[in-house]
Motif scaffolding. Structure first.
Motif, PDB file in Angstrom:
ATOM      1  N   LEU A 139       0.817  -1.218   0.000  1.00 48.52           N
ATOM      2  CA  LEU A 139       0.000   0.000   0.000  1.00 48.52           C
ATOM      3  C   LEU A 139       0.848   1.265   0.000  1.00 48.52           C
ATOM      4  O   LEU A 139       0.307   2.364   0.115  1.00 48.52           O
ATOM      5  N   GLU A 140       2.163   1.106  -0.083  1.00 45.92           N
ATOM      6  CA  GLU A 140       3.088   2.243  -0.099  1.00 45.92           C
ATOM      7  C   GLU A 140       3.072   3.031   1.211  1.00 45.92           C
ATOM      8  O   GLU A 140       3.220   4.257   1.231  1.00 45.92           O
ATOM      9  N   ILE A 141       2.860   2.323   2.308  1.00 48.05           N
ATOM     10  CA  ILE A 141       2.923   2.966   3.612  1.00 48.05           C
ATOM     11  C   ILE A 141       4.340   3.480   3.843  1.00 48.05           C
ATOM     12  O   ILE A 141       5.320   2.832   3.472  1.00 48.05           O
ATOM     13  N   VAL A 142       4.453   4.643   4.471  1.00 47.14           N
ATOM     14  CA  VAL A 142       5.758   5.241   4.747  1.00 47.14           C
ATOM     15  C   VAL A 142       6.271   4.713   6.081  1.00 47.14           C
ATOM     16  O   VAL A 142       5.658   4.954   7.130  1.00 47.14           O
ATOM     17  N   PHE A 143       7.378   3.975   6.045  1.00 46.51           N
ATOM     18  CA  PHE A 143       7.982   3.412   7.258  1.00 46.51           C
ATOM     19  C   PHE A 143       9.183   4.258   7.670  1.00 46.51           C
ATOM     20  O   PHE A 143       9.911   4.785   6.820  1.00 46.51           O
ATOM     21  N   CYS A 144       9.398   4.372   8.966  1.00 46.60           N
ATOM     22  CA  CYS A 144      10.536   5.157   9.454  1.00 46.60           C
ATOM     23  C   CYS A 144      11.124   4.528  10.710  1.00 46.60           C
ATOM     24  O   CYS A 144      10.455   3.782  11.420  1.00 46.60           O
ATOM     25  N   LYS A 145      12.397   4.824  10.944  1.00 44.70           N
ATOM     26  CA  LYS A 145      13.091   4.342  12.142  1.00 44.70           C
ATOM     27  C   LYS A 145      12.955   5.330  13.297  1.00 44.70           C
ATOM     28  O   LYS A 145      13.407   5.072  14.387  1.00 44.70           O
ATOM     29  N   ARG A 146      12.365   6.474  13.026  1.00 43.15           N
ATOM     30  CA  ARG A 146      12.180   7.562  13.984  1.00 43.15           C
ATOM     31  C   ARG A 146      13.514   8.176  14.401  1.00 43.15           C
ATOM     32  O   ARG A 146      13.688   8.613  15.521  1.00 43.15           O
ATOM     33  N   LYS A 147      14.453   8.142  13.449  1.00 42.93           N
ATOM     34  CA  LYS A 147      15.715   8.868  13.569  1.00 42.93           C
ATOM     35  C   LYS A 147      15.858   9.684  12.294  1.00 42.93           C
ATOM     36  O   LYS A 147      16.134   9.135  11.227  1.00 42.93           O
ATOM     37  N   TRP A 148      15.639  11.009  12.387  1.00 42.56           N
ATOM     38  CA  TRP A 148      15.491  11.829  11.205  1.00 42.56           C
ATOM     39  C   TRP A 148      16.686  11.745  10.271  1.00 42.56           C
ATOM     40  O   TRP A 148      16.532  11.753   9.045  1.00 42.56           O
ATOM     41  N   GLU A 149      17.876  11.633  10.824  1.00 41.08           N
ATOM     42  CA  GLU A 149      19.063  11.566   9.980  1.00 41.08           C
ATOM     43  C   GLU A 149      19.014  10.359   9.051  1.00 41.08           C
ATOM     44  O   GLU A 149      19.484  10.409   7.913  1.00 41.08           O
ATOM     45  N   GLU A 150      18.447   9.259   9.530  1.00 46.59           N
ATOM     46  CA  GLU A 150      18.340   8.044   8.729  1.00 46.59           C
ATOM     47  C   GLU A 150      17.049   7.996   7.922  1.00 46.59           C
ATOM     48  O   GLU A 150      16.985   7.349   6.879  1.00 46.59           O
ATOM     49  N   ASP A 151      16.018   8.693   8.411  1.00 48.07           N
ATOM     50  CA  ASP A 151      14.695   8.603   7.786  1.00 48.07           C
ATOM     51  C   ASP A 151      14.446   9.633   6.695  1.00 48.07           C
ATOM     52  O   ASP A 151      13.546   9.453   5.875  1.00 48.07           O
ATOM     53  N   ARG A 152      15.203  10.688   6.699  1.00 43.54           N
ATOM     54  CA  ARG A 152      14.898  11.845   5.855  1.00 43.54           C
ATOM     55  C   ARG A 152      14.585  11.474   4.406  1.00 43.54           C
ATOM     56  O   ARG A 152      13.507  11.764   3.886  1.00 43.54           O
ATOM     57  N   ASP A 153      15.517  10.816   3.740  1.00 44.80           N
ATOM     58  CA  ASP A 153      15.340  10.511   2.313  1.00 44.80           C
ATOM     59  C   ASP A 153      14.172   9.558   2.088  1.00 44.80           C
ATOM     60  O   ASP A 153      13.383   9.738   1.148  1.00 44.80           O
ATOM     61  N   LEU A 159       6.500  10.212   0.884  1.00 45.80           N
ATOM     62  CA  LEU A 159       5.432  11.208   0.882  1.00 45.80           C
ATOM     63  C   LEU A 159       5.235  11.809  -0.500  1.00 45.80           C
ATOM     64  O   LEU A 159       4.097  11.980  -0.955  1.00 45.80           O
ATOM     65  N   HIS A 160       6.317  12.121  -1.171  1.00 50.26           N
ATOM     66  CA  HIS A 160       6.191  12.701  -2.515  1.00 50.26           C
ATOM     67  C   HIS A 160       5.516  11.728  -3.482  1.00 50.26           C
ATOM     68  O   HIS A 160       4.769  12.145  -4.374  1.00 50.26           O
TER      69      HIS A 160
END
Length: 377
Positions: A139-153, A159-160
């Motif tokens: 479903l193209e869910i956006v996953f993140c590690k909740r560490k912005w330096e690693e998650d940014r890209d 989202l885009h």
């Protein structure tokens, strides 16, 4: 307790419900895998097909809330806001205090026709969870590690990519980052004091990065932000296990709509807007605890039959051969086959319990406790 109430409490019934959910989920995941070639041919068709496949799985959980437990979800809002539901792309901000808050959100998604296309900014650990994470991947869910330096890209790209989504989507953000506990709340308020921010009584300090990034990336696609503040009557703290046992709850959801153009484009100003929003949410929760009601007109959207019909379809498809197989096993009299069948039943039970464990507060992530470690260092 009547006969039907007694049936709802039986382990074997829970096991059969879990069996239907797990096996149908694996089938749906396989079908989703088969749709991958569509991405290169017709991306929008791929998305529409996967919305329907996801609906077929998630609606089974909504069925448990709506039809099995009979839980009622009441909206406190105005008719003008409700008239927008299911007719625009939106960002949802929901407080994260309860084990089934996501399920109440899904119920509203279902009643307004956006369950299959609902999105969330989810922790990356869920990607490894069978059925849940696997379905979200397609479903193209956006996953993140909740560490912005690693998650940014990863987050920006995810989202885009949703800017041209063909079906109206409700994108859920838990801005607190983790589920509310007293320990996390204490730590969060210490951080608020340190930063000179207003203290909150019923929420954790919102983490603004995910919100400001989502607003920036989806501006021009998303029409509004829906702020949703959830609580349960009678000071109840419901669980997914309680729903499975047929316990009925009454959920109240205060919904406010903010057009996206009213939210500042500047990142710092948008962050301040979010902090102010959470102060208002805190006041709403305090009012609810004092008066038992949120402000606004009470609206109860009608439940639709599709969740029940979908579950009955899967139950009929999967339980008939299971019963026939089980009868054949016991009729054979083979100890090895019987033990193997019982082992399969135990494994299915274990799998269902682990899936339920994902929602439990006491098994929630330690995210939010990190300040403790910082203080010790």
């Amino acid at each position: 307790m009547g006969v039907w109430g007694f049936v709802k409490t039986q382990f074997v019934v829970h096991l059969l419900i879990g069996f239907v959910f797990v096996i149908s989920g694996l089938i749906i995941n396989f079908l989703q895998l088969c749709t991958l070639p569509l991405w290169g041919v017709n991306k929008q068709l791929y998305r529409r097909v996967n919305c329907r496949l996801a609906y077929s799985l998630w609606s089974q959980l909504v069925m448990l809330l709506e039809w099995w437990s009979g839980t009622q979800c009441t909206l406190f809002t105005d008719q003008e806001t409700v008239d927008h539901f299911g007719k625009e792309h939106v960002i949802i901000i929901l407080n994260h205090n309860f084990e089934i808050d996501f399920l109440c959100g899904w119920t509203m998604c279902e009643r307004f026709g956006v369950l299959g296309s609902s999105k969330v900014l989810a922790k990356k650990e869920l990607l490894m969870v069978p059925l849940i994470g696997w379905t979200w991947y397609f479903l193209e869910i956006v996953f993140c590690k909740r560490k912005w330096e690693e998650d940014r890209d990863t987050v920006l790209h995810g989202l885009h990519s949703l800017r041209d989504y063909p079906e109206y989507m409700w994108f859920l953000l838990y801005c607190e980052g983790t589920r509310f506990t007293e320990t996390k709340h204490k730590i969060s308020m210490e951080v608020a004091d340190k930063k000179g921010l207003a203290r909150l009584k019923h929420h954790l300090l919102p983490r603004t990065r995910g919100f400001t990034t989502a607003v920036q990336c989806l501006r021009g696609t998303v029409a509004a932000v829906y702020d949703v503040t959830l609580n349960f009557r009678g000071n109840k703290n419901p669980s997914l296990l309680g729903i499975l046992y047929g316990k009925r709850y009454e959920a109240d959801m205060c919904v406010r709509r903010f057009p996206l153009e009213d939210i500042p484009e500047d990142e710092r100003e948008a962050a301040n807007w979010l902090h102010k929003l959470y102060q208002e949410k805190d006041a709403l929760q305090e009012q609810y605890l004092q008066e038992g009601l949120y402000p606004g007109t009470q609206i109860v959207p009608s439940r639709r039959p599709w969740t029940l019909l979908n579950f009955l379809f899967w139950a009929t498809l999967l339980l008939s051969p299971l019963f026939s197989f089980g009868i054949g096993i016991f009729a054979s009299g083979s100890p090895l086959l019987i033990l193997s069948f019982m082992g399969f039943i135990w494994a299915a039970s274990f799998a269902v319990r682990r899936l339920i464990g994902v929602t439990e507060i006491e098994r929630g992530s330690s995210y939010g406790n990190s300040e403790v470690k910082k203080k010790k260092n």
